[in-house]
Design a protein around this motif. Sequence first.
Motif, PDB file in Angstrom:
ATOM      1  N   PHE A 188     139.997  47.620 -84.709  1.00  0.00           N
ATOM      2  CA  PHE A 188     140.051  46.160 -84.743  1.00  0.00           C
ATOM      3  C   PHE A 188     141.207  45.674 -85.623  1.00  0.00           C
ATOM      4  N   ALA A 189     141.389  46.319 -86.788  1.00  0.00           N
ATOM      5  CA  ALA A 189     142.458  45.911 -87.701  1.00  0.00           C
ATOM      6  C   ALA A 189     143.822  46.088 -87.053  1.00  0.00           C
ATOM      7  N   ASP A 190     144.025  47.216 -86.349  1.00  0.00           N
ATOM      8  CA  ASP A 190     145.284  47.436 -85.649  1.00  0.00           C
ATOM      9  C   ASP A 190     145.512  46.366 -84.574  1.00  0.00           C
ATOM     10  N   THR A 191     144.441  46.070 -83.836  1.00  0.00           N
ATOM     11  CA  THR A 191     144.566  45.103 -82.749  1.00  0.00           C
ATOM     12  C   THR A 191     144.851  43.704 -83.279  1.00  0.00           C
ATOM     13  N   THR A 192     144.187  43.332 -84.378  1.00  0.00           N
ATOM     14  CA  THR A 192     144.409  41.987 -84.909  1.00  0.00           C
ATOM     15  C   THR A 192     145.787  41.838 -85.546  1.00  0.00           C
ATOM     16  N   ASN A 233     134.843  40.538 -79.448  1.00  0.00           N
ATOM     17  CA  ASN A 233     134.650  41.214 -80.729  1.00  0.00           C
ATOM     18  C   ASN A 233     135.935  41.264 -81.542  1.00  0.00           C
ATOM     19  N   VAL A 234     137.069  41.429 -80.864  1.00  0.00           N
ATOM     20  CA  VAL A 234     138.354  41.391 -81.564  1.00  0.00           C
ATOM     21  C   VAL A 234     138.556  40.030 -82.217  1.00  0.00           C
ATOM     22  N   ILE A 235     138.240  38.970 -81.479  1.00  0.00           N
ATOM     23  CA  ILE A 235     138.408  37.618 -82.007  1.00  0.00           C
ATOM     24  C   ILE A 235     137.443  37.353 -83.152  1.00  0.00           C
ATOM     25  N   ALA A 236     136.198  37.844 -83.037  1.00  0.00           N
ATOM     26  CA  ALA A 236     135.234  37.665 -84.125  1.00  0.00           C
ATOM     27  C   ALA A 236     135.715  38.350 -85.393  1.00  0.00           C
ATOM     28  N   TYR A 237     136.281  39.546 -85.245  1.00  0.00           N
ATOM     29  CA  TYR A 237     136.847  40.265 -86.394  1.00  0.00           C
ATOM     30  C   TYR A 237     138.006  39.469 -86.986  1.00  0.00           C
ATOM     31  N   TRP A 238     138.857  38.907 -86.132  1.00  0.00           N
ATOM     32  CA  TRP A 238     140.015  38.116 -86.563  1.00  0.00           C
ATOM     33  C   TRP A 238     139.571  36.839 -87.267  1.00  0.00           C
TER      34      TRP A 238
END
Length: 362
Positions: free
Chosen positions: A118-122, A14-19
């Motif tokens: 997600f924004a923080d992680t990306t 999901n992190v990658i999809a957001y990225w």
Amino acid sequence: MSAVTIFDIVTPGNVIAYWDARKGVQNYMGETLFPHTKQLGTELTKIGGREGIPVELKASAFDVQTTFRDRISVETRTQSMPFFKEGMKIDEKIRQQILNISAGGNSAIMKPLINNIFADTTNLLKGARVVRERMAMELISTGTININSNGVALSYDYGIDNDHQKVSAETNWNDTENSKPLEEMSEWVDEFKIRYGIDLGYAVMTSKTFSYLKNNKGLIKQIYPTISDPNGLMIRNEQVRQIVRETTGLEVIINDNIYATQVQGSNKKFFPDNIISFLPTGGVLGNMVFGTTPEEIDLLNNALTSTKVSITDTGVAVKNKILDDPVNIETIVSQICLPSFSSDVEGGAGAILIANVVPKAV
């Protein structure tokens, strides 16, 4: 059916999809010059050697032994590629906020909170991309790559010949009254073509360097040959680009992209002022080569662990690990990569020319 938890939502996939949905906002030159490729391991083998201008075949009489030509001298060097890794955590406080909102059934409030996570992680993935671009731009502007971060100091010298590094011979280009940038660029391009058989088609520079051209009195005179006093004239960027194109055959590319260094609040240009990198007409110099990270080797397909790993951008590993004391989620982004000039590109490392146009102290 069990309720959906934060652990089900914040996953590497999901992190990658957001990225993937958001990373295309900023275009980076290095990704065009050095397209991504992948190899096993962490060692990069670089092959040096330049074909240069083709030499005519020797004539021969009939019924005589063949004359053999010496092969091109080839140098092979193997270097370890640098490893980059950093992580972020979703701590218990944030997790409790999500649990409270989830228990209340208010998905409208929960969604922006998850998006913020997600924004923080990306931001870690953005940082990985910045590292790749910084290395690519340092390579084409200096011929070297230097890494000094978090106690790690590495240096890579690509062995670009002195013949491929020029300085403004007569006058610094910031002396717009007396310097002759068009003449010097034409001379460098012609010399490069004659010596190496390579057509240079692009001149990469910052806006500050471009301003030396835009304000150069001799160049303005070529744009407006009938005007005796060019002071006060408004010169458009495209007019300068056109006169450079007509005089030298070069397309000007302005690169003013910036990034934030590890020093808080310190911004830096990827490409330096006062330097011009002349690139061949093909537009591709080699590859950004990714190695296999420890996370990918040990954890990617390991079903026996709660740690999950996914890969994005060819070779960037995103790892999520659930910690139980204190309870939180740890996300780690890692990559092993290094730009490499390709032997398939005519001239390889010798296909670029680097010029310092303000070499003398003022």
